[in-house]
Design a protein around this motif. Structure first.
Motif, short mmCIF file in Angstrom:
data_model
loop_
_atom_site.label_atom_id
_atom_site.label_comp_id
_atom_site.label_asym_id
_atom_site.label_seq_id
_atom_site.Cartn_x
_atom_site.Cartn_y
_atom_site.Cartn_z
N SER A 20 3.11 5.55 -4.87
CA SER A 20 3.30 6.70 -4.06
C SER A 20 2.33 7.58 -3.92
O SER A 20 2.49 8.54 -3.10
N PHE A 21 1.09 7.40 -4.38
CA PHE A 21 0.06 8.35 -4.36
C PHE A 21 -0.47 8.18 -2.86
O PHE A 21 -0.89 7.15 -2.41
N PRO A 22 -0.71 9.49 -2.35
CA PRO A 22 -1.31 9.33 -0.83
C PRO A 22 -2.65 8.47 -0.79
O PRO A 22 -3.53 8.80 -1.46
N GLY A 23 -2.37 7.44 0.17
CA GLY A 23 -3.57 6.69 0.49
C GLY A 23 -3.66 5.35 -0.48
O GLY A 23 -4.66 4.45 -0.01
N PRO A 35 1.79 20.23 0.34
CA PRO A 35 2.36 18.82 -0.20
C PRO A 35 1.91 17.78 1.05
O PRO A 35 2.12 17.93 1.74
N ARG A 36 1.77 16.20 0.15
CA ARG A 36 1.49 15.24 1.03
C ARG A 36 2.39 14.19 0.55
O ARG A 36 2.83 13.93 -0.55
N TRP A 37 2.69 13.45 1.58
CA TRP A 37 3.57 12.32 1.31
C TRP A 37 2.51 10.87 1.62
O TRP A 37 1.78 11.04 2.32
N HIS A 38 2.94 9.85 1.04
CA HIS A 38 2.49 8.61 1.18
C HIS A 38 2.93 8.16 2.75
O HIS A 38 3.90 8.23 2.87
N HIS A 39 1.85 7.72 3.35
CA HIS A 39 2.25 7.12 4.93
C HIS A 39 3.34 6.06 4.96
O HIS A 39 4.13 6.04 5.92
N ARG A 40 3.53 5.32 3.74
CA ARG A 40 4.59 4.38 3.98
C ARG A 40 5.85 4.70 3.71
O ARG A 40 6.80 3.81 3.96
N ILE A 41 5.93 5.91 3.25
CA ILE A 41 7.30 6.41 2.78
C ILE A 41 8.16 7.07 4.05
O ILE A 41 7.41 7.97 4.88
#
Length: 440
Positions: free
Chosen positions: A362-365, A431-437
């Motif tokens: 889940s870490f961004p990128g 805050p950042r989200w992973h692109h696939r979530i």
């Protein structure tokens, strides 16, 4: 690619090769047979000096390959892989040359300025034909053992002393001199810090000519504790096996300890390769760790595994995300005050839910798939974090290990894992989200 194929060696090298060809012709014509005994010995020593000086050329060429990032331009994994393909070297020999170049070869700053090698005295000794490749390796390995607390001036003095020793003694004796220096500079055998263990960590499987493999490396305390906890119970001698139901003809286990450890490791490798379904838990091994109540409260000091291996309290508590741990809390005298065991980190259904939600690390990128991920407690179990979906996320091993040191933090927002970057990445710490979530 055509320009690379049409390359030519430098004019000075072509001249040297021409002279060497003439010398080899003389050797073939029995040059040595015409020399006196003293001359043959002098020839041998002079040629050995030349052989040692040639290492300087090798270091400089490998360093130049690195500086130009030629491996990447040729879509090759590394400089070591490039050497294997271009020179038909074994992986072990190629890695040895790259390693030697990194410590004895030239370096360049980010602005392009040339810097001296990491071991300038060793490099100078090789340039003078005094230090052999094997001696240089022994010296580098000795200095690598020095803890980071040793003053740079003392490290330089140790390097100079070992180079002087190499001028008179063979590699084994140079190594003995190095052990004496280690004893002087680290007389109490101070335990290495987590950073030192991380810096020294390595592992390699080197193919051998007979088809086998040789394992070499240095494991961190956490890695060693996990591996030993799995191997130790599975490497015990097997009960004697009877033949045709006759106990009198029972055959004992003839394997020695090293062979049993090997077979246990093979079992572990086979289990990982053949696994076709998710395990109920990512806790495949039992690790027993003891520490004092003060250490547990302060997160300071050294804990001890049941095998007598020391690791920091911080490392011991982090292992809870990767193994089942029995934690023995002692008082100052050693009496056990209480015993606690971690919960299994996640059930099969919880893991499937995490995969459906996170899709991988889940870490961004990060693009690591679920099969490469561990289940991470957002609030650490040592701080009261529960093994529930609202406190778990998937992380690959590298992000699981390094995100805290890099200053990142994880939080669950609306049931989804979010990552708060450190100030040096984003001053606003948005805050950042992973692109696939999926955040819909």
């Amino acid at each position: 690619m055509d320009t690379l194929a049409d390359g030519q060696p430098s004019a000075p090298l072509r001249e040297v090769v021409g002279e060497l060809s003439r010398y080899l012709a003389d050797v073939t014509a029995d040059l040595f047979g015409k020399l006196t005994d003293a001359d043959v010995l002098a020839e041998l020593q002079e040629f050995e000096s030349l052989r040692r000086r040639l290492a300087v050329v090798d270091h400089a060429l490998v360093a130049e390959l690195d500086r130009r990032a030629l491996a990447g331009r040729l879509v090759v994994a590394s400089t070591s892989t490039l050497l294997q393909a271009a020179l038909r070297l074994s992986p072990h020999e190629a890695k040895q040359r790259v390693s030697a170049s990194q410590v004895c070869g030239p370096r360049w700053s980010l602005t392009g300025e040339r810097l001296e090698s990491l071991l300038p005295e060793v490099a100078a000794g090789q340039a003078a034909g005094v230090v052999s490749v094997e001696q240089a390796r022994v010296i580098a390995e000795t200095l690598e053992e020095l803890p980071g607390s040793v003053a740079p001036a003392d490290v330089s003095a140790a390097e100079r002393h070992l180079v002087v020793t190499a001028a008179h003694l063979p590699p084994r004796q140079v190594g003995i001199a190095g052990r004496r220096i280690l004893a002087q500079l680290d007389p109490d055998g101070v335990l290495a810090s987590d950073a030192e263990h991380a810096r020294r960590r390595s592992f390699a499987l080197m193919p051998q000519a007979d088809g086998g493999y040789r394992a070499v490396g240095r494991l961190t305390p956490a890695c060693g504790a996990l591996l030993l906890s799995w191997l130790s119970p599975r490497s015990a001698p097997r009960p004697a096996q009877g033949m045709a139901g006759d106990p009198a003809q029972a055959i004992p286990d003839s394997r020695n300890h090293g062979q049993r450890m090997h077979d246990a490791l093979q079992e572990l490798a086979g289990l990982a390769v053949r696994r076709t379904e998710l395990l109920d838990s990512g806790a495949p091994a039992q690790v027993i760790i003891s520490m004092t109540a003060d250490q547990l409260a302060d997160r300071q000091g050294w804990a001890e595994t049941s095998f007598g291996q020391l690791l920091t309290v911080g490392q011991a508590l982090k292992l809870a995300d990767e193994a089942a741990i029995t934690l023995l809390v002692r008082d100052a005298r050693g009496a056990v005050l209480r015993q606690g065991r971690t919960k299994r980190i996640a059930t099969r259904s919880q893991t499937l839910a995490l995969i459906a939600r996170d899709g991988g690390c889940s870490f961004p990128g990060c693009d690591k798939p679920p099969e490469w991920c561990q289940r991470h407690h957002i609030v650490p179990w040592a701080d009261g974090g529960t093994t529930d979906l609202d406190n778990l996320t998937l992380l690959c091993s590298s992000h699981h290990r390094d995100f805290e040191a890099a200053g990142w933090a994880c939080r669950l927002v609306d049931g989804l894992p979010t990552w708060i970057p450190p100030g040096w990445v984003d001053p606003t710490r948005t805050p950042r989200w992973h692109h696939r979530i999926d955040r819909r």
